[in-house]
Design an enzyme around this catalytic site. Structure first.
Site, short mmCIF file in Angstrom:
data_model
loop_
_atom_site.label_atom_id
_atom_site.label_comp_id
_atom_site.label_asym_id
_atom_site.label_seq_id
_atom_site.Cartn_x
_atom_site.Cartn_y
_atom_site.Cartn_z
CG ASP A 116 4.43 1.60 -2.37
OD1 ASP A 116 5.54 1.59 -2.93
OD2 ASP A 116 3.82 0.67 -1.84
CE LYS A 147 3.20 -0.83 -10.91
NZ LYS A 147 2.19 -1.80 -10.23
CG MET A 168 -6.43 -2.23 -6.17
SD MET A 168 -5.17 -3.40 -6.09
CE MET A 168 -5.73 -4.19 -4.77
C1 SAM Z 1 -2.68 -1.83 -3.72
S1 SAM Z 1 -4.18 -1.57 -2.83
C2 SAM Z 1 -3.33 -1.16 -1.32
C3 SAM Z 1 -4.23 -1.34 -0.05
C4 SAM Z 1 -3.39 -0.63 1.09
N1 SAM Z 1 -2.64 -1.69 1.48
C5 SAM Z 1 -4.32 -0.42 2.44
O1 SAM Z 1 -4.46 -1.33 3.19
O2 SAM Z 1 -5.45 0.19 2.38
C6 SAM Z 1 -4.53 0.04 -3.36
C7 SAM Z 1 -6.14 0.32 -3.41
O3 SAM Z 1 -6.27 0.64 -2.06
C8 SAM Z 1 -7.51 1.38 -1.92
N2 SAM Z 1 -7.24 2.74 -1.33
C9 SAM Z 1 -6.07 3.03 -0.55
N3 SAM Z 1 -6.00 4.27 -0.09
C10 SAM Z 1 -7.27 4.61 -0.30
C11 SAM Z 1 -7.93 5.75 0.05
N4 SAM Z 1 -7.09 6.90 0.69
N5 SAM Z 1 -9.10 6.21 -0.14
C12 SAM Z 1 -9.75 5.28 -1.12
N6 SAM Z 1 -9.03 4.12 -1.64
C13 SAM Z 1 -7.94 3.85 -1.09
C14 SAM Z 1 -8.00 1.88 -3.37
O4 SAM Z 1 -8.81 0.89 -3.83
C15 SAM Z 1 -6.62 1.49 -4.08
O5 SAM Z 1 -6.80 1.19 -5.64
#
Ligand code: SAM
Length: 262
Positions: A39, A60, A173
């Site tokens: 992803d 995406k 998100m």
């Molecule tokens: C579809 S969710 C997936 C979350 C993922 N499975 C997790 O456990 O971190 C995607 C969201 O996770 C958050 N996110 C993921 N990685 C991040 C990072 N390195 N820094 C800040 N926010 C992050 C953001 O809010 C992003 O829009």
């Protein structure tokens, strides 16, 4: 063409971004993969461990064809039948807003062996990496992890409930709903409640802003903070070692130092 290997899916958490924040088990799964489907939030440096695998980007990204979830499910099954071991590499933890369980369920319907390798979710790992302790004795007895964008593209109603408690609230998100989140907190809490927003946490491109409910919108605009980011709201934001100097500088009058280890 049918493969002699047993078709298998391993859903693997890649951690929040820093390549060193992945588990040994995840690295072993990558080394053993015949195919890796990954992803957009995955750090691409991790793909170096998948030395024998066919690698496919299914996330995406601006200007790229985005696979639908149905297409990804079908790709998993067809690739596993063709090549053997498919590793589905996802940002953070695959079961925290990651749709990992849906992919497992679909693969099992088609007779694939399945396994899960947990990852460090951004919900926990990103606050910790900037010194925010989500729970703290006498400050926060619990934390909520909430999506800012539900399947119907709305802010989760849980934000209303969570804002009425003393819990630390972590919103993923949520950047497109920041104004709505601020209004909910203005209704239920005080304007000086601390809030931190961290974009690209644990990566070289990390950016963060720390303020309170009344100041955060301007700070986000000034620093041009956007997705992917997490929003952390609660008193614990103020009581963190790495943010102490920030609060002393910006909120001197109201600043009360509380030692993390108390
Ligand atoms: C579809 S969710 C997936 C979350 C993922 N499975 C997790 O456990 O971190 C995607 C969201 O996770 C958050 N996110 C993921 N990685 C991040 C990072 N390195 N820094 C800040 N926010 C992050 C953001 O809010 C992003 O829009």
């Amino acid at each position: 063409m049918q493969n002699s290997k047993t078709p298998k899916l391993t859903v693997v958490g890649a951690g929040p971004g820093d390549v060193e924040l992945i588990t040994l088990k995840a690295i072993k799964a990558l080394e053993n993969a015949d195919v890796v489907l990954y992803d957009a939030l995955v750090n691409e440096e991790l793909l170096q461990y998948a030395t024998q695998a066919e690698i496919v980007f299914v996330g995406k990204r601006l200007g790229c064809h985005a696979y639908t979830q149905d297409q990804i499910n079908e790709l998993i099954v067809s690739m596993a039948n063709r090549y053997g071991h498919v590793v589905r590499l996802k940002g953070g933890d695959p079961f925290v807003f990651g749709r990992g369980s849906e992919e497992i369920e679909f693969a099992e319907k088609f007779g694939l062996e399945t396994a899960v390798v947990p990852g460090i979710s951004s919900a926990l790992g990103v606050p910790a990496s900037v010194g925010i302790s989500l729970t703290q004795r006498k400050v926060a007895e619990s934390f909520w992890v909430i999506t800012g964008t539900t399947s119907s593209h709305e802010l989760s109603k849980d934000v209303h409930l969570a804002s009425q408690s003393a819990a630390t609230v972590v919103i993923l998100m949520g950047m497109h709903k920041l104004d709505e989140i601020i209004s909910i907190y203005q209704e239920n809490r005080t304007d000086d409640l601390p809030i931190a927003i961290i974009q690209n946490g644990t990566k070289n491109s990390e950016q963060k802003v720390v303020g309170n409910i009344s100041s955060i919108a301007n700070l986000v605009a000034e620093k041009n903070i956007s997705s992917p980011a997490i929003i952390v709201i609660g008193e614990v934001v103020k009581n963190t070692s790495k943010l102490t100097s920030y609060f002393q500088e910006h909120f001197e009058d109201e600043f009360i130092f509380q030692n993390l280890n108390l």
